[in-house]
Design a protein around this motif. Structure first.
Motif, PDB file in Angstrom:
ATOM      1  N   GLY A 161     -23.122  42.010   4.753  1.00  0.00           N
ATOM      2  CA  GLY A 161     -23.705  41.434   5.953  1.00  0.00           C
ATOM      3  C   GLY A 161     -24.673  40.300   5.658  1.00  0.00           C
ATOM      4  O   GLY A 161     -24.727  39.303   6.379  1.00  0.00           O
ATOM      5  N   LEU A 162     -25.438  40.447   4.556  1.00  0.00           N
ATOM      6  CA  LEU A 162     -26.445  39.426   4.256  1.00  0.00           C
ATOM      7  C   LEU A 162     -25.811  38.068   3.984  1.00  0.00           C
ATOM      8  O   LEU A 162     -26.359  37.033   4.392  1.00  0.00           O
ATOM      9  CB  LEU A 162     -27.313  39.847   3.064  1.00  0.00           C
ATOM     10  CG  LEU A 162     -28.458  38.875   2.727  1.00  0.00           C
ATOM     11  CD1 LEU A 162     -29.477  38.777   3.856  1.00  0.00           C
ATOM     12  CD2 LEU A 162     -29.156  39.254   1.428  1.00  0.00           C
ATOM     13  N   MET A 163     -24.672  38.041   3.294  1.00  0.00           N
ATOM     14  CA  MET A 163     -24.039  36.751   2.983  1.00  0.00           C
ATOM     15  C   MET A 163     -23.655  36.018   4.278  1.00  0.00           C
ATOM     16  O   MET A 163     -23.828  34.811   4.389  1.00  0.00           O
ATOM     17  CB  MET A 163     -22.827  36.945   2.069  1.00  0.00           C
ATOM     18  CG  MET A 163     -23.160  37.394   0.651  1.00  0.00           C
ATOM     19  SD  MET A 163     -24.213  36.228  -0.309  1.00  0.00           S
ATOM     20  CE  MET A 163     -25.746  37.171  -0.462  1.00  0.00           C
ATOM     21  N   THR A 186     -25.102  36.532   7.258  1.00  0.00           N
ATOM     22  CA  THR A 186     -26.354  36.181   7.932  1.00  0.00           C
ATOM     23  C   THR A 186     -26.964  34.911   7.343  1.00  0.00           C
ATOM     24  O   THR A 186     -27.502  34.070   8.059  1.00  0.00           O
ATOM     25  CB  THR A 186     -27.348  37.356   7.851  1.00  0.00           C
ATOM     26  OG1 THR A 186     -26.766  38.478   8.515  1.00  0.00           O
ATOM     27  CG2 THR A 186     -28.688  37.011   8.486  1.00  0.00           C
TER      28      THR A 186
END
Lengths: 144, 144, 144, 144
Positions: A22-24, A26
């Motif tokens: 998810g962070l990539m 975001t």
């Protein structure tokens, strides 16, 4: 990684794992290339990722080079193993000023349980690039 | 930091700088407390910040503990100086599983030009907390 | 470092400083070469420098690569400045087994106040060499 | 480490290993105490261990705190396992000036395969002590 199929499989596996982070998404990071022991991840500048002076935050560049090192280690890990970050150290060489950043993770030594990687982050600005950060990381191979 | 006014001023300065960091807003991080040489930053879990297994990404926890160490150093820097991260090293002790994370940055030694800090990240889950990461960082004081 | 005299002067300065380090003599280390931003230090194996299995102790290899990085930084520091180690991180890639070890320190980025260096240690055994350790270090330039 | 015998055994094992380290003898280091997850090693100053200004060389203090961390990890490793240094990072907080130095290694987290340790080095001078270095280290447990 000895033949075309292996390379194809590891690319698929890294791509699937990257897309599950998810962070990539975001951050807006993009998986650029997956080689044998070397992975590239790009990150366009966004004010959403800034530190207080409007430059890229060290946390954002660190995130992509940590992932680049981890996926580089994955290309060298025993089949079916996962990779987790044990630790890393990063030096910020200069302010992270640029339109676009590229993190390169490279395996320097792949053992049975651990892979030692180096990473760098390049900043691209007005057609030129500079190294803005250097990482040295320890990744652990985890049996399924 | 010797009297009430100084402490008030440094809190205002850290808060203004924190609010100017686009990345902290994007991650959903909150400045919790600013003490003399110690700063706390919280981060609720979000799937937007995950790694591939759905846990918090190391890049997200690293971002908040880097900022916590940097602001802790700022409380000890000469008046009017800025602080930039020279480098840090972080160990991931266990998977970052939790509903909420708290990064604590502490100055261990404040020199004229450099402050050496330690940081830790706590994960809160079901009413209990565990240390999931340890950082050791070098911050530089930059004259205005 | 722009002409012959400068290179000669810095070699003399590094050699004099190296010879003043009691530890280098005690370990039996030898200054092998001083280039612009790159210094080599050799260390023959001795059982006096061993860890508990009879291999070279990590402390001995770390000592020579720390000095190699520091002197590499000195070749890039402003004239008359000294260099001190702010911090370093070192990964041990494999057991330090060999008849002789060579530490190479290289400046990756030389700023006004800080130089960031990488280092490696090679082990020589039976005519072949292997990298046994990787370092990433921060050196500070100190005005006289 | 749950009873008197275990503690006695681990002390004997650490002492035997320490005495087998040629480097500790060459430096003049002394094993001071072995606790559960915490080990102390002392080193008197000697000009034989100096850097170029006559202070203790960072390589000497690093050697004893690396050993202190490694032996601290050994007290927490599964029975019969050895411990090897994967990597460490050390900050030099101030010049290593003193008559005597004490390295303290402490386990912060002991897993099945890895122990994460912190270390510090104290300098004693004129009856007072100061922390001169901080370490953060990763140790691996190796099956016999």
């Amino acid at each position: 990684m000895s033949d075309h199929n292996d390379q194809h499989n590891i690319e698929q596996r890294v791509t699937a794992s990257f897309n599950a982070q998810g962070l990539m998404t975001t951050l807006g990071a993009q998986l650029v290339s997956v080689g044998d022991g070397e992975v590239h991840i790009a990150l366009p500048f966004s004010i959403r990722l800034s530190q207080q002076h409007g430059y890229m935050h060290a946390g954002a560049t660190t995130s992509i080079v940590d992932s680049a090192c981890g996926y580089a280690a994955l290309t060298k890990a025993p089949a079916g193993h996962e990779v987790v970050t044990v630790e890393f150290k990063i030096n910020m060489l200069r302010p992270a000023i640029g339109e676009r950043f590229l993190a390169i993770g490279r395996v320097q030594n792949a053992g049975k349980q651990l892979s030692i990687c180096t990473g760098e982050v390049l900043a691209f600005k007005d057609g030129a690039s500079k190294v803005i950060a250097l990482m040295q990381a320890t990744m652990m191979h985890v049996a399924p």
